[in-house]
Design a protein around this motif. Sequence first.
Motif, mmCIF file in Angstrom:
data_model
loop_
_atom_site.group_PDB
_atom_site.id
_atom_site.type_symbol
_atom_site.label_atom_id
_atom_site.label_comp_id
_atom_site.label_asym_id
_atom_site.label_seq_id
_atom_site.Cartn_x
_atom_site.Cartn_y
_atom_site.Cartn_z
ATOM 1 N N ALA A 93 -30.122 -6.446 4.096
ATOM 2 C CA ALA A 93 -31.245 -7.339 3.793
ATOM 3 C C ALA A 93 -31.451 -8.415 4.860
ATOM 4 C CB ALA A 93 -31.001 -8.013 2.439
ATOM 5 N N ASP A 94 -30.886 -8.209 6.047
ATOM 6 C CA ASP A 94 -30.876 -9.282 7.049
ATOM 7 C C ASP A 94 -31.796 -9.034 8.241
ATOM 8 O OD1 ASP A 94 -29.533 -7.187 8.172
ATOM 9 O OD2 ASP A 94 -27.598 -8.187 8.314
ATOM 10 N N MET A 95 -32.680 -8.028 8.141
ATOM 11 C CA MET A 95 -33.650 -7.724 9.199
ATOM 12 C C MET A 95 -33.007 -7.191 10.477
ATOM 13 S SD MET A 95 -36.431 -10.834 8.789
ATOM 14 C CE MET A 95 -37.247 -10.389 10.317
ATOM 15 N N THR A 96 -31.801 -6.649 10.368
ATOM 16 C CA THR A 96 -31.161 -6.050 11.545
ATOM 17 C C THR A 96 -31.625 -4.616 11.774
ATOM 18 O OG1 THR A 96 -29.250 -5.457 10.181
ATOM 19 C CG2 THR A 96 -29.104 -7.502 11.435
ATOM 20 N N TYR A 97 -32.128 -3.969 10.708
ATOM 21 C CA TYR A 97 -32.594 -2.586 10.813
ATOM 22 C C TYR A 97 -34.121 -2.538 10.732
ATOM 23 C CZ TYR A 97 -27.681 -1.638 9.909
ATOM 24 O OH TYR A 97 -26.309 -1.611 9.989
ATOM 25 N N HIS A 98 -34.690 -1.464 11.252
ATOM 26 C CA HIS A 98 -36.132 -1.415 11.430
ATOM 27 C C HIS A 98 -36.749 -0.199 10.742
ATOM 28 C CE1 HIS A 98 -36.083 -4.655 14.475
ATOM 29 N NE2 HIS A 98 -34.861 -4.194 14.693
ATOM 30 N N PRO A 99 -37.890 -0.388 10.065
ATOM 31 C CA PRO A 99 -38.545 0.730 9.364
ATOM 32 C C PRO A 99 -39.113 1.789 10.307
ATOM 33 C CG PRO A 99 -39.912 -1.243 9.293
ATOM 34 C CD PRO A 99 -38.593 -1.663 9.853
ATOM 35 N N GLU A 100 -39.304 1.443 11.575
ATOM 36 C CA GLU A 100 -39.824 2.431 12.531
ATOM 37 C C GLU A 100 -38.873 3.619 12.686
ATOM 38 O OE1 GLU A 100 -41.582 -1.500 13.247
ATOM 39 O OE2 GLU A 100 -39.502 -0.796 13.155
ATOM 40 N N ASP A 101 -37.601 3.423 12.342
ATOM 41 C CA ASP A 101 -36.628 4.514 12.465
ATOM 42 C C ASP A 101 -36.581 5.411 11.225
ATOM 43 O OD1 ASP A 101 -35.504 3.822 15.053
ATOM 44 O OD2 ASP A 101 -34.608 2.071 14.068
ATOM 45 N N LEU A 102 -37.341 5.066 10.187
ATOM 46 C CA LEU A 102 -37.278 5.838 8.941
ATOM 47 C C LEU A 102 -37.646 7.319 9.104
ATOM 48 C CD1 LEU A 102 -38.603 3.434 6.163
ATOM 49 C CD2 LEU A 102 -36.397 4.609 6.216
ATOM 50 N N PRO A 103 -38.732 7.667 9.807
ATOM 51 C CA PRO A 103 -39.058 9.103 9.920
ATOM 52 C C PRO A 103 -37.922 9.929 10.505
ATOM 53 C CG PRO A 103 -40.918 7.758 10.626
ATOM 54 C CD PRO A 103 -39.766 6.814 10.426
ATOM 55 N N ALA A 104 -37.300 9.422 11.565
ATOM 56 C CA ALA A 104 -36.190 10.161 12.183
ATOM 57 C C ALA A 104 -34.975 10.197 11.270
ATOM 58 C CB ALA A 104 -35.824 9.524 13.527
ATOM 59 N N MET A 105 -34.753 9.126 10.512
ATOM 60 C CA MET A 105 -33.617 9.077 9.600
ATOM 61 C C MET A 105 -33.811 10.025 8.418
ATOM 62 S SD MET A 105 -31.199 6.782 10.495
ATOM 63 C CE MET A 105 -30.467 6.215 8.964
ATOM 64 N N TYR A 127 -26.385 -2.651 19.727
ATOM 65 C CA TYR A 127 -25.392 -3.385 18.947
ATOM 66 C C TYR A 127 -24.483 -4.217 19.853
ATOM 67 C CZ TYR A 127 -21.892 -4.397 15.382
ATOM 68 O OH TYR A 127 -21.048 -5.044 14.510
ATOM 69 N N ARG A 128 -24.048 -3.635 20.946
ATOM 70 C CA ARG A 128 -23.187 -4.388 21.873
ATOM 71 C C ARG A 128 -23.934 -5.576 22.468
ATOM 72 N NH1 ARG A 128 -22.136 0.975 22.978
ATOM 73 N NH2 ARG A 128 -20.025 1.680 22.497
ATOM 74 N N LYS A 129 -25.231 -5.389 22.704
ATOM 75 C CA LYS A 129 -26.033 -6.456 23.304
ATOM 76 C C LYS A 129 -26.352 -7.549 22.296
ATOM 77 C CE LYS A 129 -30.303 -5.533 24.078
ATOM 78 N NZ LYS A 129 -31.530 -4.925 24.636
ATOM 79 N N GLU A 130 -26.673 -7.156 21.061
ATOM 80 C CA GLU A 130 -27.128 -8.112 20.059
ATOM 81 C C GLU A 130 -25.995 -8.767 19.278
ATOM 82 O OE1 GLU A 130 -30.237 -9.110 19.206
ATOM 83 O OE2 GLU A 130 -31.234 -7.944 20.779
ATOM 84 N N ASN A 131 -24.909 -8.034 19.049
ATOM 85 C CA ASN A 131 -23.822 -8.540 18.222
ATOM 86 C C ASN A 131 -23.087 -9.671 18.917
ATOM 87 O OD1 ASN A 131 -21.919 -8.664 16.097
ATOM 88 N ND2 ASN A 131 -20.510 -7.386 17.281
ATOM 89 N N LYS A 132 -22.911 -10.783 18.211
ATOM 90 C CA LYS A 132 -22.268 -11.965 18.800
ATOM 91 C C LYS A 132 -20.772 -12.045 18.448
ATOM 92 C CE LYS A 132 -26.344 -13.454 20.168
ATOM 93 N NZ LYS A 132 -27.243 -12.519 19.496
ATOM 94 N N ARG A 133 -20.237 -10.992 17.856
ATOM 95 C CA ARG A 133 -18.842 -11.024 17.421
ATOM 96 C C ARG A 133 -18.073 -9.904 18.118
ATOM 97 N NH1 ARG A 133 -22.341 -11.611 13.290
ATOM 98 N NH2 ARG A 133 -22.287 -9.381 12.873
ATOM 99 N N PRO A 134 -17.455 -10.188 19.300
ATOM 100 C CA PRO A 134 -16.801 -9.131 20.090
ATOM 101 C C PRO A 134 -15.648 -8.455 19.356
ATOM 102 C CG PRO A 134 -16.281 -11.324 20.946
ATOM 103 C CD PRO A 134 -17.378 -11.504 19.961
ATOM 104 N N PHE A 135 -14.939 -9.195 18.476
ATOM 105 C CA PHE A 135 -13.833 -8.577 17.756
ATOM 106 C C PHE A 135 -14.327 -7.491 16.803
ATOM 107 C CE2 PHE A 135 -11.655 -12.551 18.966
ATOM 108 C CZ PHE A 135 -10.499 -12.003 19.524
ATOM 109 N N HIS A 136 -15.556 -7.632 16.318
ATOM 110 C CA HIS A 136 -16.125 -6.593 15.457
ATOM 111 C C HIS A 136 -16.357 -5.309 16.251
ATOM 112 C CE1 HIS A 136 -17.707 -9.376 12.030
ATOM 113 N NE2 HIS A 136 -16.510 -9.698 12.458
ATOM 114 N N ASN A 137 -16.783 -5.458 17.515
ATOM 115 C CA ASN A 137 -16.933 -4.274 18.367
ATOM 116 C C ASN A 137 -15.592 -3.573 18.543
ATOM 117 O OD1 ASN A 137 -19.663 -4.839 18.751
ATOM 118 N ND2 ASN A 137 -19.297 -6.028 20.607
ATOM 119 N N LEU A 138 -14.532 -4.358 18.744
ATOM 120 C CA LEU A 138 -13.194 -3.785 18.912
ATOM 121 C C LEU A 138 -12.751 -3.073 17.634
ATOM 122 C CD1 LEU A 138 -10.576 -3.414 20.504
ATOM 123 C CD2 LEU A 138 -9.845 -5.660 19.665
#
Length: 327
Positions: A93-105, A127-138
């Motif tokens: 519910a945080d606007m991180t995902y986009h409805p434009e991807d729905l047809p492909a999904m 995700y690597r570019k937008e995510n501000k929490r590097p430990f989550h990437n790890l």
Amino acid sequence: MSAQPSIALIIPAYNEALTIAEVIRRFSAALPQAEIVVVDNRSSDNTGDLARSALRESGARGQVLFEIRPGKGNAVRRAFHDVMAEVYIMIDADMTYHPEDLPAMLAPVLKGEADLVVGDRLSTGDYRKENKRPFHNLGNAVVKGLINRLFQVQLKDVMSGYRVMTRRFVEHTPILRAGFELETESTIFALDNRFRIVEVPIKYTDRPEGSFSKLNTFQDGARVLATIFRILRDYRPSVFFGSIAVVLILFALVAGAFPVYDYIRYQYVYRVPMAILATGLMLLGMMFAGISLILTSINNYFKALFEMQMMRRGAELTSKDSNGTSA
């Protein structure tokens, strides 16, 4: 699947007053035939009221459920229990995902090519570019690497919250964890029970300014470690308990070498404590080896039982469809 399958869009939400209305507007416009189900997970702000207003204003068909038990897993479980559909879409519910991807999904599920479609945030680099929490990437990389190695697959994103699922998958997938382990848990269940998984690259953007993540770096790090422990224990008992058995037996052989050397050279055991330690370690090692064999056999038995239940359920649905067509 029918020509016009019923679709439910599930949005678990906790204190998302800043974004929930816009998420509903965007996704209802992109998929007007879907039932939008917001699960207000005991929010302390007016998330629920804003969701109801957004549903009315957008003319979307849907409802707002309230789940008092905390955790994303509990919220999604409530929606799966209360809402019937042929296709389920899960988003945040945080606007991180986009409805434009729905047809492909949606395409792999609607074509009957997948039971679970996962939005891959990592292949595009967003995700690597937008995510501000590097430990989550790890943490994502560690869990993904373990799952890929254990199940001999090449998944790219096991923790994405953007998913499309068939009713068959939802009906047979248990949700045992209360929190954000939901995505990892369902992915592992799908792999272990040979459901068809398709990953689709999607766009990802970080939360808008003023919106705060419910994740915690250190708590989630502990959860990642706990997840790794559970994966090995529950899904690969032969690896988990077998590895412990091998280590114990190796230590037993090392410890037992000294008393054996004493006996060979002096015809007397001088290092009695070492002999006792070696005996104890060997007994423990054999016990863990036995546990490994027993749990692996039990695991295989329940896999076979699950497979038979799936086949029986499929035959029942086919019979119902045939009867309905003939009628």
